[in-house]
Design an enzyme around this catalytic site. Structure first.
Site, PDB file in Angstrom:
ATOM      1  N   LYS A  98      -7.259  -0.066  52.717  1.00 39.77           N
ATOM      2  CA  LYS A  98      -8.226   0.671  51.921  1.00 39.77           C
ATOM      3  C   LYS A  98      -7.832   0.637  50.446  1.00 39.77           C
ATOM      4  O   LYS A  98      -6.670   0.398  50.088  1.00 39.77           O
ATOM      5  CB  LYS A  98      -8.282   2.134  52.381  1.00 39.77           C
ATOM      6  N   ARG A 139     -12.048   3.749  66.873  1.00 39.21           N
ATOM      7  CA  ARG A 139     -12.668   3.393  68.151  1.00 39.21           C
ATOM      8  C   ARG A 139     -11.648   2.775  69.110  1.00 39.21           C
ATOM      9  O   ARG A 139     -11.784   2.903  70.326  1.00 39.21           O
ATOM     10  CB  ARG A 139     -13.849   2.461  67.906  1.00 39.21           C
TER      11      ARG A 139
END
Length: 427
Positions: free
Chosen positions: A204, A278
């Site tokens: 990020k 996920r």
């Protein structure tokens, strides 16, 4: 100012106040002026933020307050440094408000905790200890830590967390008020507990990483919800699965192009190490499904796509079981926690194709491309029963405010705990 008595009135403020003034203060008393019947809860929150900004240290709510008015005020007046500074009205709602407040403070404080102070194992410990403080007689747990995850085939949590020197953990917390070890599990909650998300090798930006201490918001929310349901009198057996890891870069971290083989045989190509939530939730959902529970709710700060779609005011609901989805939506309305249903169909399972595995964990583009929140939900649907019956996924778009607003303080909100607690009690 130190302590103020705060009341609500439908009268306009004195003439020397400007038109539309919400809040008037006179000495040690304050009035919130709800002249219009519209947006009253929002206006109460704005008034609470104004009082907090004035430096008021504590308040006593006096006069005629409805329960949701008191709660709206409490959510907005309470900050990261100003907690337990509200005295409720003397009415029949004190116990319920106290229970909500305990659950909110727990959820917010865990979500706001610094990544240095809360490791995956400490997150698991903190959640278990708080639930035991509510009812230690009916709480038990087991956990798989570090290399144990690999030997037991909990491969998503293992791979996401193996780049950190602080080991990942899957904890199963069993709340069994029946006292019968053979009692069926009524419901399961699954929470994403990424204590810090660097994005891994799909790193990020510095700005995007700044708030990633909040990526355990799902684990905090489902724990807070279970605690609230317990305080509200939950008498059914519920299991809580928290999928805890740090997503860091190191010589032992998982990489793009890796293929993870899950316990149910599903193979997943990693095309984005920043789509890690996920991957860990898949293990928790399989563990929950193994219990035979008729209700499974997972919650996660999962996708930026849900935030793009809904902003910071609504959580996103996904389900293949449309009847259950509508019931949970109704619970969110009844509990004054805004939610919105986003699309999920079986074919969303195939929106992230891979030439090397059954599926990829995302599309190989920033944010997962269009429909990213639905595609993530489609990925998760591979790890519950074939039809997705009894399962709801909540993408917590409203879990955290990166900056304060006119209505809410900076940081975690705990939005979702009441909805999930209601579902545990009603379903």
């Amino acid at each position: 100012m130190s302590r103020l008595s705060v009341s609500i009135t439908t009268q306009a403020p004195a003439d020397y106040y400007s038109a539309g003034t919400l809040l008037s203060v006179n000495g040690q008393t304050a009035q919130i002026h709800l002249v219009s019947p519209e947006n009253n809860l929002n206006n109460i929150q704005k008034a609470a933020r104004s009082l907090e900004a004035l430096g008021v240290l504590s308040v006593e709510l006096v006069g005629e307050w409805q329960i949701e008015q008191q709660w709206a005020f409490a959510q907005s007046f309470t900050t990261t440094t100003k907690q337990h500074h509200i005295q409720w009205c003397n009415d029949d709602n004190k116990d319920e408000l106290s229970h909500r407040y305990q659950a909110m403070i727990f959820t917010r404080n865990v979500t706001n905790a610094t990544p240095e102070d809360i490791s995956p194992v400490l997150l698991a410990d903190t959640c278990e200890e708080w639930l035991a403080s509510i009812d230690d007689k009916h709480i038990s747990s087991k956990r798989w830590v570090g290399e144990e995850l690999k030997t037991q085939n909990w491969m998503g949590i293992y791979h996401v967390g193996r780049g950190s020197i602080r080991p990942p953990v899957l904890i199963e917390i069993d709340y069994n008020p029946t006292g019968d070890d053979s009692a069926p599990v009524s419901a399961c909650l699954v929470g994403k507990g990424i204590t810090f998300d660097s994005g891994g090798y799909s790193i990020k930006s510095s700005e995007g990483m700044l708030t990633m201490k909040c990526d355990m918001g799902g684990a905090a929310t489902v724990t807070g919800a279970l605690g609230l349901a317990m305080m509200r009198g939950l008498n059914k057996r519920v299991k809580l699965f928290l999928c805890c890891a740090e997503n860091l870069i190191s010589g032992h971290a998982y990489k793009l192009g890796d293929v993870i083989t899950y316990k149910n045989g599903t193979t997943v190509e990693v095309v984005n190490t920043d789509a890690e939530g996920r991957l860990v939730l898949a293990d928790g959902l399989m563990a929950a499904t193994e219990t035979g529970a008729k209700l499974i709710i997972d919650a996660a700060t999962l996708t930026g796509a849900a935030c793009v779609a809904l902003g910071e005011d609504y959580n996103a609901l996904f389900a293949l079981d449309k009847a259950l989805q509508q019931r949970v939506l109704k619970y969110s309305e009844q509990e004054f926690e805004p939610s919105w249903c986003l699309p999920l169909e079986k074919w969303h399972q195939f929106k992230c194709p891979s030439a090397f595995a059954d599926t990829a964990n995302s599309k190989p583009q920033k944010g997962g491309g269009g429909g990213g929140a639905s595609n993530a939900a489609g990925f998760l649907s591979r790890f519950v029963n074939e039809q997705g019956s009894g399962w709801v996924h909540i993408d917590l778009a409203a879990a955290y405010n990166a900056s304060g607003t006119a209505q809410m303080p900076i940081g975690a909100t705990a939005q979702g705990i009441r909805t999930i607690a209601r579902a545990l009690l009603e379903e």
